[in-house]
Design a protein around this motif. Structure first.
Motif, PDB file in Angstrom:
ATOM      1  N   LEU A   2      21.881 -18.267  -1.061  1.00 13.83           N
ATOM      2  CA  LEU A   2      21.026 -18.174  -2.231  1.00 13.83           C
ATOM      3  C   LEU A   2      19.620 -18.437  -1.708  1.00 13.83           C
ATOM      4  O   LEU A   2      19.275 -19.569  -1.360  1.00 13.83           O
ATOM      5  CB  LEU A   2      21.410 -19.211  -3.295  1.00 13.83           C
ATOM      6  N   SER A   3      18.840 -17.391  -1.616  1.00 14.59           N
ATOM      7  CA  SER A   3      17.549 -17.459  -0.929  1.00 14.59           C
ATOM      8  C   SER A   3      16.409 -17.291  -1.916  1.00 14.59           C
ATOM      9  O   SER A   3      16.393 -16.334  -2.697  1.00 14.59           O
ATOM     10  CB  SER A   3      17.473 -16.374   0.148  1.00 14.59           C
ATOM     11  N   ALA A   4      15.451 -18.201  -1.866  1.00 20.92           N
ATOM     12  CA  ALA A   4      14.367 -18.227  -2.851  1.00 20.92           C
ATOM     13  C   ALA A   4      13.237 -17.286  -2.451  1.00 20.92           C
ATOM     14  O   ALA A   4      12.333 -17.648  -1.712  1.00 20.92           O
ATOM     15  CB  ALA A   4      13.826 -19.642  -3.008  1.00 20.92           C
ATOM     16  N   GLU A   5      13.304 -16.045  -2.967  1.00 19.03           N
ATOM     17  CA  GLU A   5      12.161 -15.145  -2.871  1.00 19.03           C
ATOM     18  C   GLU A   5      11.415 -15.277  -4.189  1.00 19.03           C
ATOM     19  O   GLU A   5      11.628 -14.518  -5.139  1.00 19.03           O
ATOM     20  CB  GLU A   5      12.607 -13.697  -2.629  1.00 19.03           C
ATOM     21  N   VAL A   6      10.525 -16.264  -4.249  1.00 18.32           N
ATOM     22  CA  VAL A   6       9.853 -16.613  -5.501  1.00 18.32           C
ATOM     23  C   VAL A   6       8.378 -16.886  -5.237  1.00 18.32           C
ATOM     24  O   VAL A   6       7.953 -17.115  -4.109  1.00 18.32           O
ATOM     25  CB  VAL A   6      10.501 -17.851  -6.156  1.00 18.32           C
ATOM     26  N   LEU A   7       7.617 -16.873  -6.317  1.00 15.53           N
ATOM     27  CA  LEU A   7       6.190 -17.175  -6.213  1.00 15.53           C
ATOM     28  C   LEU A   7       5.979 -18.649  -5.848  1.00 15.53           C
ATOM     29  O   LEU A   7       6.710 -19.518  -6.333  1.00 15.53           O
ATOM     30  CB  LEU A   7       5.503 -16.859  -7.535  1.00 15.53           C
ATOM     31  N   PRO A   8       4.990 -18.944  -5.031  1.00 19.96           N
ATOM     32  CA  PRO A   8       4.740 -20.329  -4.617  1.00 19.96           C
ATOM     33  C   PRO A   8       3.943 -21.095  -5.670  1.00 19.96           C
ATOM     34  O   PRO A   8       2.803 -21.528  -5.429  1.00 19.96           O
ATOM     35  CB  PRO A   8       3.947 -20.160  -3.316  1.00 19.96           C
TER      36      PRO A   8
END
Length: 271
Positions: A244-250
């Protein structure tokens, strides 16, 4: 399931959904301190990071490399796998093949997302899909020499007009002559396109090879309105044991986004 956090080294992607930026050693130290299992790396090219240096860094921090993104092929080099220009297509294929060679050193798959391109008009959709299928087949065969899959990511309608939902992705990869292409299920894109996220994941079943752990607003899991309990239950039901990899806005900043992610991961998938 295992946790991962994204690190981008691509200046042209600034403002995109990656938690850590630019400083790879610092990102790995932060990921280790927070308890992540791995990083997901987005480099500008296959030669941007020295493999020996990266291996030493991962060994030192106890992290793995979950996957390598090829998005720089589009955002930096303007390459797509579905162009009708044969010379440009060959450059795009070579770019991804070299990424596969780089990632294989770390037993990591590559991701095909934005490099899939889009059909220029509705009349050309079938032709463009043919280009995409052929490219995925050949890239899957290239990755097969390392015993690794290629990860293909359906994107939402605002980013591509090729494949938007998991069921369409299953039809695409299921129709290839090689079974070496898996789907990347991005929960942000799915929130836009799927009527029922858990049901879509159950239907895709063994085709799911990677998951982007993102909330409805593309912020860290828990910062939007996505209900992650049923989603993680569906992944467990189909036997998914990947990242489960967090490709999200910082947002509000990289550390806060990473901390929110690992807390949500432990809440929903840590047991």
């Amino acid at each position: 399931m295992k946790s991962a956090i994204t690190v981008s080294l691509v200046p042209e992607a600034r403002g995109g959904p990656f938690v850590f930026w630019d400083d790879l050693p610092a990102a790995c130290r932060s990921a280790r301190a927070l308890g992540f299992d791995a990083i997901e790396l987005f480099p500008p090219g296959s030669d941007a990071v020295d493999t020996a240096d990266l291996k030493a860094l991962l060994d030192d921090t106890g992290l793995s490399l979950a996957a390598v993104g090829t998005g720089a092929g589009w955002v930096k080099h303007k390459l797509t796998l579905t162009t009708a220009d044969q010379e440009a297509h060959a450059r795009a294929m070579k770019f991804v093949e070299r990424m596969i060679d780089f990632a294989a050193v770390f037993d990591a798959p590559v991701i095909i997302g934005s490099m899939q391109g889009r059909a220029a008009d509705p009349a050309g959709h079938a032709t463009t899909m043919g280009y995409l299928a052929e490219a995925l087949l050949n890239l899957g065969l290239h990755a097969n020499q390392y015993g690794l899959p290629v990860l293909y990511e359906p994107l939402n309608r605002y980013e591509t007009n090729l494949v938007n939902r998991l069921d369409d992705g299953v039809r695409l990869v299921g129709g290839l002559a090689s079974a070496n292409v898996k789907l990347l299920a991005d929960l942000y894109h799915m929130n836009i396109e799927e009527a029922d996220l858990p049901a879509a994941l159950r239907a895709a079943g063994p085709h799911v090879g990677h998951v982007h752990f993102a909330d409805s607003n593309r912020r860290a899991a828990g910062a939007g309105h996505t209900d992650f309990g049923p989603i993680v239950a569906a992944l467990k039901d189909v036997g998914y044991a990947g990242y489960l990899s967090a490709e999200v806005l910082p947002l509000p900043d990289s550390h806060a986004a990473a901390k929110q992610t690992i807390e949500s991961f432990r809440r929903y998938a840590g047991s």
